[in-house]
Design a protein around this motif. Structure first.
Motif, PDB file in Angstrom:
ATOM      1  N   MET A   1      36.841  48.838  45.726  1.00  0.00           N
ATOM      2  CA  MET A   1      35.964  49.025  44.564  1.00  0.00           C
ATOM      3  C   MET A   1      35.789  47.714  43.803  1.00  0.00           C
ATOM      4  N   ASP A   2      36.846  46.919  43.717  1.00  0.00           N
ATOM      5  CA  ASP A   2      36.739  45.609  43.058  1.00  0.00           C
ATOM      6  C   ASP A   2      35.701  44.738  43.765  1.00  0.00           C
ATOM      7  N   GLU A   3      35.742  44.753  45.096  1.00  0.00           N
ATOM      8  CA  GLU A   3      34.815  43.926  45.864  1.00  0.00           C
ATOM      9  C   GLU A   3      33.380  44.433  45.724  1.00  0.00           C
ATOM     10  N   ALA A   4      33.182  45.742  45.751  1.00  0.00           N
ATOM     11  CA  ALA A   4      31.834  46.296  45.571  1.00  0.00           C
ATOM     12  C   ALA A   4      31.276  45.896  44.211  1.00  0.00           C
ATOM     13  N   LYS A   5      32.094  45.991  43.187  1.00  0.00           N
ATOM     14  CA  LYS A   5      31.661  45.625  41.834  1.00  0.00           C
ATOM     15  C   LYS A   5      31.329  44.133  41.751  1.00  0.00           C
ATOM     16  N   ARG A   6      32.112  43.302  42.412  1.00  0.00           N
ATOM     17  CA  ARG A   6      31.879  41.855  42.406  1.00  0.00           C
ATOM     18  C   ARG A   6      30.561  41.512  43.097  1.00  0.00           C
ATOM     19  N   LEU A   7      30.268  42.184  44.195  1.00  0.00           N
ATOM     20  CA  LEU A   7      29.084  41.866  44.996  1.00  0.00           C
ATOM     21  C   LEU A   7      27.778  42.385  44.418  1.00  0.00           C
TER      22      LEU A   7
ATOM     23  N   VAL B   1      37.218  58.018  38.982  1.00  0.00           N
ATOM     24  CA  VAL B   1      37.395  56.902  39.916  1.00  0.00           C
ATOM     25  C   VAL B   1      36.152  56.013  39.928  1.00  0.00           C
ATOM     26  N   LEU B   2      34.980  56.624  40.043  1.00  0.00           N
ATOM     27  CA  LEU B   2      33.750  55.840  40.133  1.00  0.00           C
ATOM     28  C   LEU B   2      33.407  55.121  38.836  1.00  0.00           C
ATOM     29  N   SER B   3      33.862  55.639  37.704  1.00  0.00           N
ATOM     30  CA  SER B   3      33.562  54.984  36.424  1.00  0.00           C
ATOM     31  C   SER B   3      34.203  53.607  36.333  1.00  0.00           C
ATOM     32  N   TYR B   4      35.181  53.330  37.174  1.00  0.00           N
ATOM     33  CA  TYR B   4      35.781  52.003  37.197  1.00  0.00           C
ATOM     34  C   TYR B   4      34.737  50.946  37.572  1.00  0.00           C
ATOM     35  N   MET B   5      33.796  51.314  38.454  1.00  0.00           N
ATOM     36  CA  MET B   5      32.814  50.343  38.943  1.00  0.00           C
ATOM     37  C   MET B   5      31.624  50.183  38.005  1.00  0.00           C
ATOM     38  N   GLY B   6      31.490  51.066  37.033  1.00  0.00           N
ATOM     39  CA  GLY B   6      30.370  50.981  36.107  1.00  0.00           C
ATOM     40  C   GLY B   6      30.035  52.351  35.560  1.00  0.00           C
TER      41      GLY B   6
END
Length: 105
Positions: A36-42, A73-78
């Motif tokens: 999830m960290d990588e998806a958010k970064r990209l 869980v998904l709210s972590y990414m945005g």
């Protein structure tokens, strides 16, 4: 172009993609935080996620993701824009649509 690699550590620069798709992958990681960290970064736009909500067993059974858990869980990414359960012949999926940005976890 097709590349094989570790989805938790990709070679692309920050905010490279308008949309990142995580389809039926989070449930395969004991610790899906790095993914999830990588998806958010990209991502500079939206992240589309599907995970199993329920499965009727069999060799590919994964624990279900109740909607409140998936939302957390998904709210972590945005910001979770949409979260719904979709019927599938072998059970259900959870479809999440996230606007990438600063998460809530």
């Amino acid at each position: 172009r097709y590349e094989v690699g570790d989805a938790r550590n990709t070679p692309w620069p920050d905010k490279m993609f308008d949309t990142v798709l995580l389809s039926e992958i989070l449930e395969h990681f004991a610790d899906f935080q790095p993914l999830m960290d990588e998806a958010k970064r990209l991502c500079r736009g939206h992240i589309l996620v599907t995970v199993p909500w329920n499965s009727r067993g069999g060799e590919h059974y994964h624990p279900h993701w109740p909607l409140p858990y998936a939302a957390r869980v998904l709210s972590y990414m945005g910001e979770v824009i949409e979260l719904r359960r979709i019927k599938h012949p072998k059970g259900f999926w959870v479809l999440g649509y996230v606007e990438a940005g600063i998460g809530k976890l």
